[in-house]
Design an enzyme around this catalytic site. Sequence first.
Site, PDB file in Angstrom:
ATOM      1  N   CYS A  73     -12.759 -27.672  61.619  1.00  0.00           N
ATOM      2  CA  CYS A  73     -11.879 -27.990  62.587  1.00  0.00           C
ATOM      3  C   CYS A  73     -10.801 -27.270  63.730  1.00  0.00           C
ATOM      4  O   CYS A  73     -11.298 -26.462  63.624  1.00  0.00           O
ATOM      5  CB  CYS A  73     -11.022 -29.055  61.288  1.00  0.00           C
ATOM      6  SG  CYS A  73     -10.152 -28.187  60.542  1.00  0.00           S
ATOM      7  N   ALA A  74     -10.238 -28.593  63.849  1.00  0.00           N
ATOM      8  CA  ALA A  74      -8.881 -27.933  64.842  1.00  0.00           C
ATOM      9  C   ALA A  74      -7.793 -26.821  63.967  1.00  0.00           C
ATOM     10  O   ALA A  74      -7.904 -26.317  64.924  1.00  0.00           O
ATOM     11  CB  ALA A  74      -7.918 -28.588  65.757  1.00  0.00           C
TER      12      ALA A  74
END
Length: 378
Positions: A73-74
């Site tokens: 994810c980020a």
Amino acid sequence: MTIQKMTAKEVAKIVLNNEELFILDVRNESDFNEWKIEGNSVEIINIPYFDLLDDINPALESIPDGKNVLVVCAKEGSSIFVAEQIAEADRSNVSYLEGGMKSWSEYLEPVRVADLSGGGELYQFVRIGKGCLSYMVLSNGEAAIIDTSRMIDQYEQFMQEKGVKLLHTIDTHLHADHISGGRALAQKYSATYHLPPKDATEVTFNYEKLEEGNDIYVGNETIKVQPIYSPGHTIGSTSFIIDNKYLLTGDILFVESIGRPDLAGLAEDWVGDLRETLYSRYKDLSKELIVLPAHFGKVTELGEGGLVSGRLGALYKENPGLNIQDEGEFRKTVTENLPPQPNSYQEIRQTNMGKISPNEEEQREMEIGPNRCAVHDK
């Protein structure tokens, strides 16, 4: 079943060694489409985190049986949640990327290029998540770094391991896609920061002028670095020949593409300079020179161990950007056939001029995303 964490360094080793890797990227679709982990043996799917909050089954159904899976994810939080859900379903060995795509963007992999004739070494630092390439010349306990990324701690650690003292940091041009760490590193170690004067007309700090004929020496036995004025990407772009064998081209020439001339808003003005550099200045150089660029655009440009390089003579045969004989067609290609401009490129240029001083998190946000310094043949 417990989940494991993988560091950006561990993932980079897998990618560079062409080992199989299955990735579940849970960022939103637009972020995924713009920029993702890529590799010759990487299989990747995108299912946004919010689509998995209430039901993990779409992910479970998409993961092949028996595959180890890395959730990305980020910044890492969402990937931990999803990885835990997959682990609870006892479907596979599951890991998450520590620090998320943020850490992937910032990791530098040092790749040894060669021994140099003066007894030194040349290293290429591959910023695999961003497509940036920087270089370190080592000789007799001294070092110079070219096109430094802003993650200066990784260079510091490498120099400490090698037992060398930093003498020079050098930027081939004023960068627009990433924040240079050259000035900060030079200040910290009382080294000399070099910048082409034609790119430095608006800078707010002192620097050493990078001009043709002003060779830079590293180590007692001297490794000769010869700047060659090579405008086109910027008006001051400067190339180097190291050890009469390696041509550092900055953002003028890449392995599979050529530099874009538009990041200062002067594409029509600079396209002639770009052609002159690529079709005349470089043509006069030895075809045996090994080209070492400041960026790569595609994973196909990564060679053995991750090294990005190509023999100049071979590039003149194979690189599409070096084979547009008609000047009008060349002008059209490099002014019309351009990818989107880098995120925050104006702010990045302002930062590299010393006009603004964003904090670390702001710098990170400014840089996030792919390399966009090239004109790629479509």
